[in-house]
Design an enzyme around this catalytic site. Sequence first.
Site, PDB file in Angstrom:
ATOM      1  N   LYS A   1       0.825  -1.228   0.000  1.00 39.97           N
ATOM      2  CA  LYS A   1       0.000   0.000   0.000  1.00 39.97           C
ATOM      3  C   LYS A   1       0.848   1.261   0.000  1.00 39.97           C
ATOM      4  O   LYS A   1       0.702   2.135   0.859  1.00 39.97           O
ATOM      5  CB  LYS A   1      -0.972  -0.001   1.181  1.00 39.97           C
TER       6      LYS A   1
HETATM    7  O1  LIG Z   1      -9.202  -3.455   1.795  1.00 39.80           O
HETATM    8  C1  LIG Z   1      -8.313  -4.228   2.132  1.00 39.80           C
HETATM    9  C2  LIG Z   1      -7.019  -4.158   1.646  1.00 39.80           C
HETATM   10  C3  LIG Z   1      -6.103  -5.087   2.026  1.00 39.80           C
HETATM   11  N1  LIG Z   1      -6.416  -6.070   2.888  1.00 39.80           N
HETATM   12  C4  LIG Z   1      -5.366  -7.057   3.247  1.00 39.80           C
HETATM   13  O2  LIG Z   1      -5.764  -8.335   2.737  1.00 39.80           O
HETATM   14  C5  LIG Z   1      -5.476  -9.358   3.699  1.00 39.80           C
HETATM   15  C6  LIG Z   1      -6.767  -9.967   4.179  1.00 39.80           C
HETATM   16  O3  LIG Z   1      -6.507 -10.968   5.126  1.00 39.80           O
HETATM   17  P1  LIG Z   1      -7.633 -11.980   5.685  1.00 39.80           P
HETATM   18  O4  LIG Z   1      -6.911 -12.768   6.696  1.00 39.80           O
HETATM   19  O5  LIG Z   1      -8.108 -12.824   4.532  1.00 39.80           O
HETATM   20  O6  LIG Z   1      -8.715 -11.156   6.267  1.00 39.80           O
HETATM   21  C7  LIG Z   1      -4.668  -8.670   4.805  1.00 39.80           C
HETATM   22  O7  LIG Z   1      -3.313  -8.762   4.473  1.00 39.80           O
HETATM   23  C8  LIG Z   1      -5.119  -7.237   4.734  1.00 39.80           C
HETATM   24  O8  LIG Z   1      -4.143  -6.335   5.186  1.00 39.80           O
HETATM   25  C9  LIG Z   1      -7.684  -6.149   3.377  1.00 39.80           C
HETATM   26  O9  LIG Z   1      -8.037  -7.049   4.169  1.00 39.80           O
HETATM   27  N2  LIG Z   1      -8.613  -5.217   2.980  1.00 39.80           N
END
Ligand SMILES: O=c1ccn([C@@H]2O[C@H](COP(=O)(O)O)[C@@H](O)[C@H]2O)c(=O)[nH]1
Length: 320
Positions: free
Chosen positions: A108
Amino acid sequence: MASFVSRLHQAIRTKKTAALVGLDPRWEQLPVRIRRAAEEMYDDPAAAKAAAFEEFCVRLIDVVAPLVPAIKPQAAFFEELGPDGSVALARVIRYGRAQGLIVICDAKRGDIGSTAEAYAKAYLAGEDPQAAPYAADALTVNPYLGEDTLQPFVELCQKREAGIYVLVRTSNPGAATFQNHQNKEGQTLYEQVAETVEKLALQAGFDGNYGSIGAVVGATYPRELKDLREKMPHVPLLIPGYGAQGGNAADVAAAFDSAGLGAIVNSSRAINFAFRSLAYAESFGEKQWEAAAEAATRAMIADLAANTPAGQLMVDSKEA
Ligand SMILES: O=c1ccn([C@@H]2O[C@H](COP(=O)(O)O)[C@@H](O)[C@H]2O)c(=O)[nH]1
């Protein structure tokens, strides 16, 4: 030379799924054996954690590489460890690519244009893994500083056949705080960002209907997701929020076109730490954490195939 989006599409067609596995190594949740072995090997806690993160991610990559087109390492968990973590992140990215996976680094990044250029050079290797120290195919990018700050990323995407995913509508509970703020015409901030991203998508590496400039849109806001798909017809979507955050296949179905392209759907915790979940803990103990991760990945693939147009990828390949 193949653009980011055409390499992504090729990988999606080969694996017949749009499932994306996130690599989110959280120390407390790693298998105890991996943690203990690293602690015995290194006195310095950061060095031990970095070694454990690398081992965990490499082993997870070995599990998912035959199954999915792409992985998304979350830079934050590595950066938290300092320099040792950064080295581990770079090595995990390279390992993923060497296994034939598309690697999207979730860092990001975003800053004033001249600084954004340095971020782009650091992370966007694009087609040639030797081109950047963190040799990702694509990077997540924060658009808050304005359109001019996206331009250096877009230019490097053109030069190196790389991709970016711009944050448009994120999956977190507080996403609306800023992103739903409306201008005088009643257009939300995220809709304005979407309009810009759609315009930028036409500037870098096309395949079919889609460019190499993508958008992050959360699975946790299905109404907005459907609307954004319509507003950004040329933008490939990266959809987090499936699994641990409560999003499901029905929530993401509108992101796909009739050929099953247009989006990749991320799941991190639900796959990384499947061995700790109610669904898998009984069948797979901690020693079998890789088997649990494989089962969770296969379940996600089957769910997307059954409940979204991405299932079309399977149908087409059977007919071919
Ligand atoms: O809007 C957003 C942007 C990035 N993320 C990232 O994706 C993964 C989600 O992890 P889960 O364990 O599947 O919930 C994580 O690295 C976040 O930082 C997001 O969730 N939402």
